[in-house]
Design a protein around this motif. Sequence first.
Motif, PDB file in Angstrom:
ATOM      1  N   VAL A 122       0.860  -1.187   0.000  1.00 54.95           N
ATOM      2  CA  VAL A 122       0.000   0.000   0.000  1.00 54.95           C
ATOM      3  C   VAL A 122       0.893   1.232   0.000  1.00 54.95           C
ATOM      4  CG1 VAL A 122      -1.763   1.234   1.325  1.00 54.95           C
ATOM      5  CG2 VAL A 122      -1.777  -1.261   1.257  1.00 54.95           C
ATOM      6  N   ALA A 123       0.514   2.255  -0.745  1.00 54.33           N
ATOM      7  CA  ALA A 123       1.272   3.513  -0.777  1.00 54.33           C
ATOM      8  C   ALA A 123       0.919   4.309   0.478  1.00 54.33           C
ATOM      9  CB  ALA A 123       0.941   4.296  -2.035  1.00 54.33           C
ATOM     10  N   ARG A 124       1.451   3.857   1.602  1.00 62.40           N
ATOM     11  CA  ARG A 124       1.135   4.466   2.897  1.00 62.40           C
ATOM     12  C   ARG A 124       2.423   4.689   3.672  1.00 62.40           C
ATOM     13  NH1 ARG A 124      -1.888   0.735   7.018  1.00 62.40           N
ATOM     14  NH2 ARG A 124       0.151  -0.221   6.892  1.00 62.40           N
ATOM     15  N   VAL A 125       2.493   5.820   4.343  1.00 61.48           N
ATOM     16  CA  VAL A 125       3.628   6.129   5.203  1.00 61.48           C
ATOM     17  C   VAL A 125       3.083   6.439   6.587  1.00 61.48           C
ATOM     18  CG1 VAL A 125       5.534   7.735   5.654  1.00 61.48           C
ATOM     19  CG2 VAL A 125       5.008   7.028   3.305  1.00 61.48           C
ATOM     20  N   ILE A 126       3.605   5.747   7.588  1.00 62.82           N
ATOM     21  CA  ILE A 126       3.239   6.005   8.984  1.00 62.82           C
ATOM     22  C   ILE A 126       4.386   6.794   9.596  1.00 62.82           C
ATOM     23  CG2 ILE A 126       2.712   4.964  11.223  1.00 62.82           C
ATOM     24  CD1 ILE A 126       1.687   2.501   9.655  1.00 62.82           C
ATOM     25  N   ALA A 172      -0.822   8.539   9.633  1.00 61.46           N
ATOM     26  CA  ALA A 172      -0.614   7.811   8.381  1.00 61.46           C
ATOM     27  C   ALA A 172      -1.138   8.657   7.229  1.00 61.46           C
ATOM     28  CB  ALA A 172      -1.335   6.471   8.408  1.00 61.46           C
ATOM     29  N   VAL A 173      -0.410   8.640   6.141  1.00 66.81           N
ATOM     30  CA  VAL A 173      -0.853   9.309   4.923  1.00 66.81           C
ATOM     31  C   VAL A 173      -0.764   8.307   3.775  1.00 66.81           C
ATOM     32  CG1 VAL A 173      -0.276  11.660   5.612  1.00 66.81           C
ATOM     33  CG2 VAL A 173       1.450  10.254   4.513  1.00 66.81           C
ATOM     34  N   PHE A 174      -1.635   8.485   2.797  1.00 63.25           N
ATOM     35  CA  PHE A 174      -1.670   7.594   1.645  1.00 63.25           C
ATOM     36  C   PHE A 174      -1.282   8.380   0.401  1.00 63.25           C
ATOM     37  CE2 PHE A 174      -4.286   5.655   4.796  1.00 63.25           C
ATOM     38  CZ  PHE A 174      -4.042   4.310   4.662  1.00 63.25           C
TER      39      PHE A 174
END
Length: 129
Positions: A44-48, A60-62
């Motif tokens: 998933v294109a997600r950064v925590i 978290a952002v996507f």
Amino acid sequence: LPMSHFAPNTRCVEPPCSEQVHLQLGGPGEMVVVFASAPSTNTVARVIFGEAGVPSSKLAVFGTTATYSQLVYWYAKHWNPDMGLPTLTPEQVAAIRTTSSWASDPKSGLHGSAWENISVEQVLEEGDQ
């Protein structure tokens, strides 16, 4: 460092899910995060992110994903060695080397410096050299 030095990503369905993480400044108040993952994984294109040592600060952002590849140097013996059978057809080589699907701006039609539309004839000519 080899992957064995990193803590395993337990949320990853098919490890390793991401690597080559790069942080760079974007616009004012913006940070750009870029990472690579295998196209076959369901990353998933997600950064925590958050403040170190403060679990309650995690956010978290996507983002969006894009898949591309570019081989900077191409040599006919890579796909058609002196010994053994060719590993790719000239048509496959032309398709791999053609960057027109991602090295241009569809709105303006401008081509980036990596833009190339390689024909089968070009592949065959280069193979003869």
